[in-house]
Design a protein around this motif. Structure first.
Motif, short mmCIF file in Angstrom:
data_model
loop_
_atom_site.label_atom_id
_atom_site.label_comp_id
_atom_site.label_asym_id
_atom_site.label_seq_id
_atom_site.Cartn_x
_atom_site.Cartn_y
_atom_site.Cartn_z
N GLU A 120 -7.40 7.28 -4.16
CA GLU A 120 -6.12 6.82 -4.66
C GLU A 120 -5.15 6.67 -3.43
O GLU A 120 -4.36 5.80 -3.30
CB GLU A 120 -5.59 7.77 -5.72
N LEU A 121 -5.18 7.61 -2.79
CA LEU A 121 -4.32 7.71 -1.45
C LEU A 121 -4.54 6.45 -0.61
O LEU A 121 -3.77 5.75 -0.36
CB LEU A 121 -4.23 9.13 -0.89
N GLY A 122 -5.94 6.21 -0.39
CA GLY A 122 -6.38 5.34 0.64
C GLY A 122 -6.11 3.85 -0.16
O GLY A 122 -5.62 2.90 0.80
N SER A 123 -6.36 3.71 -1.41
CA SER A 123 -6.08 2.45 -1.99
C SER A 123 -4.87 1.67 -1.78
O SER A 123 -4.58 0.46 -2.06
CB SER A 123 -6.62 2.37 -3.63
N ARG A 124 -3.85 2.37 -1.37
CA ARG A 124 -2.27 2.17 -1.29
C ARG A 124 -2.13 1.96 0.21
O ARG A 124 -0.93 1.74 0.21
CB ARG A 124 -1.44 2.74 -2.05
N LYS A 125 -3.05 2.04 0.97
CA LYS A 125 -2.30 2.36 2.60
C LYS A 125 -1.67 1.02 2.97
O LYS A 125 -0.94 1.08 3.59
CB LYS A 125 -3.86 2.55 3.27
N GLN B 94 -4.44 7.79 -12.78
CA GLN B 94 -2.91 7.62 -13.06
C GLN B 94 -2.34 9.03 -12.60
O GLN B 94 -1.37 8.92 -12.10
CB GLN B 94 -2.78 7.48 -14.69
N SER B 95 -2.60 10.14 -12.96
CA SER B 95 -2.25 11.18 -12.38
C SER B 95 -1.82 11.33 -11.03
O SER B 95 -1.00 11.56 -10.25
CB SER B 95 -2.92 12.64 -12.94
N MET B 96 -3.25 11.09 -10.33
CA MET B 96 -2.93 10.98 -8.71
C MET B 96 -2.05 9.95 -8.35
O MET B 96 -1.17 10.42 -7.34
CB MET B 96 -4.55 10.68 -8.23
N ARG B 97 -2.04 8.78 -9.06
CA ARG B 97 -1.15 7.89 -8.48
C ARG B 97 0.55 8.26 -8.59
O ARG B 97 1.13 8.16 -7.49
CB ARG B 97 -1.18 6.47 -9.23
N GLN B 98 0.75 8.93 -9.81
CA GLN B 98 2.15 9.39 -10.05
C GLN B 98 2.47 10.46 -8.95
O GLN B 98 3.59 10.33 -8.33
CB GLN B 98 2.05 10.07 -11.33
N ILE B 99 1.61 11.46 -8.85
CA ILE B 99 2.09 12.53 -7.77
C ILE B 99 2.09 11.83 -6.33
O ILE B 99 3.11 12.13 -5.43
CB ILE B 99 0.88 13.63 -7.76
N ILE B 100 1.31 10.90 -5.82
CA ILE B 100 1.38 10.25 -4.60
C ILE B 100 2.65 9.43 -4.47
O ILE B 100 3.12 9.68 -3.58
CB ILE B 100 0.16 9.31 -4.53
N GLU B 101 2.93 8.59 -5.58
CA GLU B 101 4.07 7.96 -5.54
C GLU B 101 5.72 8.60 -5.39
O GLU B 101 6.37 8.42 -4.72
CB GLU B 101 4.26 7.04 -6.85
N ALA B 102 5.25 9.81 -6.01
CA ALA B 102 6.73 10.85 -6.00
C ALA B 102 6.69 11.47 -4.65
O ALA B 102 7.89 11.50 -3.87
CB ALA B 102 6.40 11.90 -6.99
N ALA B 103 5.59 11.82 -3.98
CA ALA B 103 5.75 12.34 -2.52
C ALA B 103 6.23 11.19 -1.56
O ALA B 103 6.81 11.45 -0.85
CB ALA B 103 4.35 12.74 -2.33
N ARG B 104 5.65 9.89 -1.71
CA ARG B 104 6.05 8.83 -0.93
C ARG B 104 7.53 8.73 -1.08
O ARG B 104 8.23 8.32 -0.24
CB ARG B 104 5.35 7.58 -0.90
N GLN B 105 8.04 8.64 -2.34
CA GLN B 105 9.41 8.29 -2.31
C GLN B 105 10.32 9.31 -1.56
O GLN B 105 11.21 8.89 -1.13
CB GLN B 105 9.73 8.62 -3.92
N SER B 106 9.88 10.51 -1.36
CA SER B 106 10.46 11.47 -0.56
C SER B 106 10.20 11.42 0.72
O SER B 106 10.36 12.46 1.40
CB SER B 106 10.17 12.83 -1.43
N GLN B 107 9.74 10.20 1.37
CA GLN B 107 9.61 10.07 2.76
C GLN B 107 8.43 10.96 3.07
O GLN B 107 8.52 11.02 4.51
CB GLN B 107 10.83 10.29 3.31
N LEU B 108 7.46 11.36 2.72
CA LEU B 108 6.29 12.28 3.04
C LEU B 108 5.29 11.08 3.71
O LEU B 108 5.12 9.96 2.95
CB LEU B 108 5.85 12.93 2.05
N GLN B 109 4.62 11.43 4.89
CA GLN B 109 3.54 10.75 5.38
C GLN B 109 2.33 10.97 4.55
O GLN B 109 2.07 12.19 3.97
CB GLN B 109 3.40 10.90 6.84
N ASP B 110 1.26 9.89 4.53
CA ASP B 110 0.01 10.07 3.66
C ASP B 110 -0.50 11.43 4.39
O ASP B 110 -1.02 12.38 3.52
CB ASP B 110 -0.64 8.83 3.83
#
Lengths: 127, 127, 127, 127
Positions: A120-125, B94-110
């Motif tokens: 999931e992380l990669g798919s949005r890179k 979907q869970s993964m996506r949500q958490i990743i999106e929230a983290a990215r919104q906060s300016q975190l690098q992958d």
DNA sequence: GTGGTCTAGACCACG
DNA sequence: GTGGTCTAGACCACC
């Protein structure tokens, strides 16, 4: 301000504001002593209700991230950086923990969980 | 039943029931034709409200994972396995996506996100 | 001026200025006819907003504690001493009353209230 | 409920609700596990807005005095008694401290402060 | 039914 | 102008 609100990601709006301020301080994008935009102004910019901004600011104040003085405005508190870094860590850990726990409750192996996450992380890179 | 409810992990109770049935079918722990416990019995076992179980069962039925036969009970539907595997995948993504999106919104690098995730995953390995 | 402002004790700044003038007159530290510093100067000294000093002075004037003469400045009025002693008494009684009422609303016995008060009073004696 | 709101004593309404719950728990008038009245019901009883009650309850929850479960209600948390006793102490001390500090800022001697306090406390004994 | 969030708008106190 | 409180009323998710 460089904040953005996403009304459809399940995170309450006031919490999004709270987090973005917190993370900005943790990042040194906001420094101790700096003023935050006024409640009304930020509300206008984000197209949300002043009460919602106010709630976020209040939560920041309760955790000593921000100092708010009536008639004057809201500024980043002295020890905020440390607090915000801890907060950031806490928030992120908690998100991670929740998702992992939910996956485990459903009998998934850790390896599978990890694979899913990375996919999931990669798919949005590219985005 | 081998289900367990956690009231404090943010996932609604009915959703936990729903997921655990779904995942059990995806796992082959539950097979087509098998009966689920009655609404009342499961509610008693899990110490939750029967309405909550009912809602989970309804949702299972809507997605053709179970069939409910009046006067008899609720059983796993024929094509359930495939549906459940897709469901499982959908839910987790979907869970993964949500958490990743929230983290990215906060300016975190992958990279940081991944590290945090793995730390959290690893930190509980012993449990 | 021998005033000091504390932004964090809940008492509005203008009220602190008002009280300190009043109490100084009640004390005979300030005598009838003496001049107060100008609004701007006092504001500078206390590092507060001139509007705030102005508001305090206005309130002093409304209660006939000071007289302001255009182009000259603000001086302590003739009958000020008596007024200030009454004011001091009024202010302190009111503070006491408020705190007692709040404690009683919370079901505390008078004996407990008194003990708390004395503890708090004593605990700072050394400072 | 045995709560009462006083709109004219300067303490915000939500804070009055917060305190009264806290003090009731500290008193053992409310015990761990007990349910509080629902937000709407208490609002009706006290003739205030549900949002105001909600805010008080939220504040109680943030301090782990209360556990609130959506769709179910709000109950006194396990460790609440200890927390509430500490809270009660904190609140009262702070009130006392503020008033004492304000009096001292105005050049009053401790003996005078104490006398004033006792006069005010005694003057209402009959009520 | 429950609590949680958000909006809209009013009023107040403060600088 | 600033922040803080409160009301009224809507909508949602959950049990």
């Amino acid at each position: 301000m460089f904040f953005q609100i996403n009304s459809h990601n399940g995170v309450p709006v006031y919490e999004q504001v709270y987090r973005q301020v917190t993370f900005a301080v943790a990042n040194d994008s906001l420094q101790a002593g700096e003023m935050l935009p006024s409640v009304r102004q930020l509300a206008r910019e984000l197209a949300i209700n002043p009460n919602t901004v106010s709630r976020a600011y209040r939560q920041l104040q309760e955790r000593d991230i921000v100092e708010s003085i009536r008639g004057t405005g809201v500024s980043i508190a002295k020890g905020a950086r440390g607090i915000c870094r801890a907060e950031r860590s806490r928030i992120l850990r908690q998100s991670m923990r929740q998702i992992i726990e939910a996956a485990r409750q459903s009998q998934l192996q850790d390896i599978e969980i990890e694979k899913l996450f990375q996919t999931e992380l990669g798919s949005r890179k590219g985005k």
